[in-house]
Structures are given as C-alpha cells and as structure tokens.
Scaffold this motif. Structure first.
Motif, PDB file in Angstrom:
ATOM      1  N   ASP A  41      -0.792  -5.089  -6.408  1.00 17.77           N
ATOM      2  CA  ASP A  41       0.149  -5.489  -5.363  1.00 17.77           C
ATOM      3  C   ASP A  41       0.964  -4.328  -4.799  1.00 17.77           C
ATOM      4  O   ASP A  41       1.939  -4.529  -4.088  1.00 17.77           O
ATOM      5  N   THR A  42       0.557  -3.097  -5.111  1.00 24.12           N
ATOM      6  CA  THR A  42       1.157  -1.906  -4.497  1.00 24.12           C
ATOM      7  C   THR A  42       0.046  -1.013  -3.984  1.00 24.12           C
ATOM      8  O   THR A  42      -1.101  -1.085  -4.440  1.00 24.12           O
ATOM      9  N   ASN A 126       3.288   5.401   1.384  1.00 25.85           N
ATOM     10  CA  ASN A 126       3.458   4.749   0.087  1.00 25.85           C
ATOM     11  C   ASN A 126       4.846   4.115  -0.058  1.00 25.85           C
ATOM     12  O   ASN A 126       5.011   3.112  -0.723  1.00 25.85           O
ATOM     13  N   SER A 129       5.101   0.391   0.596  1.00 26.43           N
ATOM     14  CA  SER A 129       4.293  -0.471  -0.263  1.00 26.43           C
ATOM     15  C   SER A 129       4.980  -1.817  -0.488  1.00 26.43           C
ATOM     16  O   SER A 129       6.172  -1.883  -0.782  1.00 26.43           O
ATOM     17  N   ALA A 130       4.198  -2.888  -0.343  1.00 22.83           N
ATOM     18  CA  ALA A 130       4.708  -4.244  -0.526  1.00 22.83           C
ATOM     19  C   ALA A 130       3.534  -5.174  -0.784  1.00 22.83           C
ATOM     20  O   ALA A 130       2.379  -4.815  -0.548  1.00 22.83           O
ATOM     21  N   THR A 196      -2.866  -5.443   0.032  1.00 25.86           N
ATOM     22  CA  THR A 196      -2.385  -5.622  -1.340  1.00 25.86           C
ATOM     23  C   THR A 196      -2.359  -7.109  -1.715  1.00 25.86           C
ATOM     24  O   THR A 196      -2.234  -7.980  -0.846  1.00 25.86           O
TER      25      THR A 196
END
Length: 199
Positions: A41-42, A126, A129-130, A196
């Motif tokens: 999930d990242t 990065n 990221s979510a 993600t």
C-alpha cells in the motif's frame, strides 16, 4: 529555459496529464490498471512480482521498446529493496541494475526484468505515497502521438501580472513562449499502470 519549459509541458501531458483532453497515461481510463496485492500500500513496496504483473498486462507486440517509468524518488526506494538475508534484490540473480549501454541519448536509470527504467519528474514522488494511488507505469512510448502546429513564437511584455507579480512595478520584462502542440495516447493496450493496494 523556454525550450526546457515547453518540453516539460509536453512530458507532463503525456505522462500524468494536465486536464482534459490531455489526461496522460497515468490517468487514462482505458489503460489497464494493476492494483498491487494487499500489503503493498506504499510506492516503496513495488517489487519484482508487481513488475512482472505489469509486463504481463501489456500487449505482447509492443514489448520491444517498452520500459518502466517512475519518479526518481520512487526508483530510489525500489532499487534498494533487500531480501531476508540483507542482499539487494534488484541487481542480482540475472536482473542487472546498472546501464551498460554506450549509445548517446537518455540512458536508463536501471533495469527490472531486463526492461529499462526511466525516471521522470512528472509522475508521483515517493512523498506522495498513499493507498489506492496510481504512481508508475510500464509501456511503450511509441504508442503516444505527438502533434505540432506552427513555429515557436516569443512575446515580450513590460506590464501585466505573471505568477501573481505585477512585472511593471518591479521594472521587469516577461517573455511568453507560444507553441501549439499535443501529446496523446493512441494505443492504451501498450501500457499498464501500477496502483497501490487499499490496505
């Protein structure tokens, strides 16, 4: 600087989009989206298995010339992943990371499964990221079409507001570069986008 700014605009149109009708590969509704498995999930958790899934979702006839495209900060995380023994995963076991190409032009930042990796500022960093977020893609840029109409024109202005600043009051001059161009996707099957996981 003007030429660089225009080139960046074209790249942004093709990679991430700038709004309708230039929505880019990353946000195109008919490009295959590959959601990473639960736990990924990242952005930094994108691994060789995820990369293999992206490759499998691209039309086979366009694989010659295909590559991975991501922000350099994402690549910095992906290329430094280690196995349980502390060994780097990418760069070993027949998966070289270092470019050995000697021809001119833009060189890849590395390789995943034998395909080059190119970095671009126009895909999410990065730090963005979510969960449930599209962030990189695999594909062949030959499936994009570039259009260009007319020559580059340059206009000079001694007054007006640019970036929220009245240049006349600051005794400055602004140069405005005018050019009609477009970069659009013509073959969605030539790309697969990584997203993600939700958790």
């Amino acid at each position: 600087l003007g030429g660089e700014a225009l080139a960046n605009r074209v790249d942004k149109e093709g990679f991430a989009g700038v709004g309708s009708p230039f929505i880019g590969v990353l946000n195109h509704p008919t490009v295959t989206t590959v959601t990473l498995p639960s736990g990924h999930d990242t952005f930094a958790e994108f691994d060789l298995t995820d990369a293999s899934d992206l490759i499998a979702n691209v039309e086979e006839s366009v694989l010659d010339g295909a590559a991975f495209y991501m922000h350099r900060s994402v690549w910095s995380k992906v290329r430094t992943q280690k196995d349980t023994a502390g060994n780097y995963i990418i760069g070993f076991a027949g998966n070289p990371i270092v470019s050995t190409e000697t021809y001119g032009g833009i060189k890849p930042a590395g390789y995943i499964w034998g395909y080059p990796v190119f970095t671009t500022r126009h895909l999410p960093a990065n730090s963005a990221s979510a969960v449930s977020t599209k962030f990189l893609f695999f594909g062949n840029l030959k499936a994009l079409a570039y259009g260009d109409k007319g020559e580059l024109r340059v206009a000079q202005h001694a007054s007006g507001s640019f970036g929220g600043k009245e240049i006349g009051l600051a005794d400055q001059t602004a140069l405005v570069y005018k050019h009609r161009h477009a970069l659009v996707l013509t073959l969605p099957a030539a790309f697969a986008v990584a997203k993600t996981a939700a958790s």
